[in-house]
Design an enzyme around this catalytic site. Structure first.
Site, short mmCIF file in Angstrom:
data_model
loop_
_atom_site.label_atom_id
_atom_site.label_comp_id
_atom_site.label_asym_id
_atom_site.label_seq_id
_atom_site.Cartn_x
_atom_site.Cartn_y
_atom_site.Cartn_z
N ASP A 130 0.85 -1.19 0.00
CA ASP A 130 0.00 0.00 0.00
C ASP A 130 0.88 1.24 0.00
O ASP A 130 2.04 1.20 0.45
CB ASP A 130 -0.86 0.04 1.27
CG ASP A 130 -1.97 -1.01 1.27
OD1 ASP A 130 -2.15 -1.69 0.26
OD2 ASP A 130 -2.64 -1.13 2.32
N ARG A 180 -1.13 -0.69 -8.60
CA ARG A 180 -2.55 -0.51 -8.27
C ARG A 180 -2.78 1.00 -8.23
O ARG A 180 -2.21 1.70 -7.39
CB ARG A 180 -2.87 -1.10 -6.90
CG ARG A 180 -4.27 -0.75 -6.42
CD ARG A 180 -4.39 -0.70 -4.90
NE ARG A 180 -4.21 -1.99 -4.29
CZ ARG A 180 -3.74 -2.14 -3.05
NH1 ARG A 180 -3.38 -1.09 -2.31
NH2 ARG A 180 -3.58 -3.35 -2.54
P1 FDA Z 1 -14.20 9.01 -5.04
O1 FDA Z 1 -13.67 9.24 -3.68
O2 FDA Z 1 -14.24 10.12 -6.00
O3 FDA Z 1 -15.59 8.31 -4.93
C1 FDA Z 1 -16.39 8.01 -6.05
C2 FDA Z 1 -17.67 7.37 -5.57
O4 FDA Z 1 -17.37 6.11 -4.97
C3 FDA Z 1 -18.38 8.14 -4.46
O5 FDA Z 1 -19.24 9.09 -5.00
C4 FDA Z 1 -19.13 7.04 -3.74
O6 FDA Z 1 -20.29 6.67 -4.47
C5 FDA Z 1 -18.17 5.89 -3.83
N1 FDA Z 1 -17.28 5.82 -2.63
C6 FDA Z 1 -15.97 6.13 -2.56
N2 FDA Z 1 -15.49 5.89 -1.32
C7 FDA Z 1 -16.54 5.43 -0.61
C8 FDA Z 1 -16.69 5.00 0.73
N3 FDA Z 1 -15.68 5.00 1.60
N4 FDA Z 1 -17.92 4.58 1.12
C9 FDA Z 1 -18.97 4.56 0.26
N5 FDA Z 1 -18.88 4.96 -1.01
C10 FDA Z 1 -17.70 5.39 -1.45
N6 FDA Z 1 -5.45 4.89 -0.86
C11 FDA Z 1 -4.16 5.17 -0.57
O7 FDA Z 1 -3.82 6.31 -0.32
N7 FDA Z 1 -3.23 4.15 -0.54
C12 FDA Z 1 -3.55 2.87 -0.84
O8 FDA Z 1 -2.67 1.99 -0.83
C13 FDA Z 1 -4.91 2.57 -1.16
N8 FDA Z 1 -5.29 1.29 -1.45
C14 FDA Z 1 -6.57 1.07 -1.94
C15 FDA Z 1 -6.93 -0.19 -2.40
C16 FDA Z 1 -8.16 -0.38 -2.99
C17 FDA Z 1 -8.52 -1.74 -3.51
C18 FDA Z 1 -9.09 0.71 -3.12
C19 FDA Z 1 -10.40 0.55 -3.80
C20 FDA Z 1 -8.75 1.95 -2.63
C21 FDA Z 1 -7.52 2.15 -2.01
N9 FDA Z 1 -7.16 3.39 -1.50
C22 FDA Z 1 -5.85 3.63 -1.17
C23 FDA Z 1 -8.21 4.42 -1.27
C24 FDA Z 1 -8.29 5.42 -2.42
O9 FDA Z 1 -7.17 6.23 -2.44
C25 FDA Z 1 -9.53 6.30 -2.30
O10 FDA Z 1 -9.47 7.04 -1.12
C26 FDA Z 1 -10.85 5.55 -2.30
O11 FDA Z 1 -10.83 4.48 -3.21
C27 FDA Z 1 -12.01 6.48 -2.71
O12 FDA Z 1 -11.77 7.00 -3.98
P2 FDA Z 1 -12.59 6.55 -5.29
O13 FDA Z 1 -11.61 6.28 -6.37
O14 FDA Z 1 -13.52 5.45 -4.97
O15 FDA Z 1 -13.33 7.84 -5.79
#
Ligand code: FDA
Length: 308
Positions: A130, A180
């Site tokens: 991560d 990732r």
């Molecule tokens: P965004 O935040 O723009 O959200 C888009 C939509 O997704 C929202 O409108 C909502 O519908 C939904 N959504 C997003 N988060 C949600 C939540 N918590 N609960 C409910 N709905 C939600 N970060 C990091 O800094 N280091 C890392 O190593 C990782 N590793 C990692 C692994 C995996 C498999 C995932 C999916 C994510 C991470 N992250 C991470 C977290 C990442 O950086 C980010 O904070 C979250 O994925 C939220 O961003 P989105 O891309 O989903 O888009």
């Protein structure tokens, strides 16, 4: 505003102390955390596997400042790899450098992750590193470069909100690494990260294209339907097959979207965390979507209220 509030609370030792002793808070966090034990994480994984979803397990913990704690985390991962192999679960593992002792000594962190990568290699398994807050990134990438030189079964997360990430991604691609792509979950100053979400999203799309065009397998980790659609459209337009990449999402987030991707024939891996150290992880999930707190409290209230 709420994002900053939850992210500052994620580092607040006093609130963490109270929250981790509260049964109510533990109950609420269970939406995003598979349980306290490896057995619970394996059971959750098997259930997801039965729906065609792969997993990457995470033993919760970070910001470790004590060698014994880092050693305990390494042992938990070694047991996790044994548990995955013994149960036949379809799961990789994901760990945090600061859980492996990065704040104590870079060399210690490298050798700890190496022990895990070595055991994973013997099982034919894969380890994700991560990515954490920006002060840790140079060291994390240095460690990853060394690891990748010794083990092909390690990947690293990179964050589209950082200005530096394109350069990092190109460097990692040049050594044949596996990435990732995420947007980024920490509180970062405007000197290092795009303050405007539109720029974070634009960078995410461009980085997705870079990864898809690399000809190697990478993971696009997001719940953002626009980012997912862009990935699908770009892959289709460039003749990249559904087996050439995977989507990744977090346990408990956007289950509707997870089901849709699986039924459309895409590869999906869920990040499944477990363990007692759930507090900072949970606060980052609230920061991503503050409405989660209202939703989760509503669920708990419904369970507590008598049914008529
Ligand atoms: P965004 O935040 O723009 O959200 C888009 C939509 O997704 C929202 O409108 C909502 O519908 C939904 N959504 C997003 N988060 C949600 C939540 N918590 N609960 C409910 N709905 C939600 N970060 C990091 O800094 N280091 C890392 O190593 C990782 N590793 C990692 C692994 C995996 C498999 C995932 C999916 C994510 C991470 N992250 C991470 C977290 C990442 O950086 C980010 O904070 C979250 O994925 C939220 O961003 P989105 O891309 O989903 O888009």
């Amino acid at each position: 505003m709420w994002r900053s509030v939850f992210l500052s609370l994620s580092n607040n030792g006093g609130v963490r102390h109270v929250a981790t002793r509260s049964r109510l808070a533990r109950g609420i966090s269970s939406r995003f955390v598979a349980g306290n034990t490896l057995e619970e994480a394996v059971a959750a994984t098997k259930e997801l596997n039965s729906h065609g979803i792969s997993v990457e397990m995470d033993y919760l913990g970070e910001s470790v400042t004590d060698r014994l704690q880092a050693e305990a985390a390494v042992r938990a991962y070694l047991e996790m790899l044994d548990g995955i192999a013994a149960s036949g679960a379809d799961s990789q593992v994901s760990l945090k450098p600061t859980q492996m002792g990065l704040a104590i000594e870079e060399e210690l962190c490298l050798s700890n992750i190496e022990r895990i990568a070595d055991k994973a290699a013997r099982y034919g398994n894969f380890v994700w590193v991560d990515i954490e807050d920006s002060p840790t990134i140079d060291r994390t990438i240095r460690i990853y470069r060394t690891l990748r030189g010794r083990y092909p079964n390690v990947g690293i997360a990179l964050q589209s909100y950082l200005y530096r990430t394109r350069r990092d991604a190109e460097e990692i691609l040049s050594i044949g690494g596996t990435i990732r792509l995420v947007k980024g979950a920490y509180q970062e100053p405007p000197e290092v990260a795009f303050p405007d979400k539109r720029d974070v999203d634009r960078a995410f799309r461009l980085l997705t294209e870079l990864l898809l065009c690399s000809g190697r397998f990478h993971a696009i980790a997001t719940h953002d339907e626009r980012m997912i659609q862009h990935t699908i459209d770009f892959a289709a337009a460039h003749g990249i097959s559904r087996e050439g990449f995977e989507f990744q999402m977090l346990y408990g987030v956007r289950r509707d979207l997870q089901e849709r991707l699986i039924s459309d024939g895409y590869r999906l891996r869920l990040y499944v965390p477990y363990g007692e150290q759930w507090y900072p992880y949970f606060m980052r999930r609230l920061a991503e979507r503050p409405a989660n707190l209202v939703f989760l409290l509503g669920n708990v209230a419904r369970e507590l209220l008598p049914v008529h």
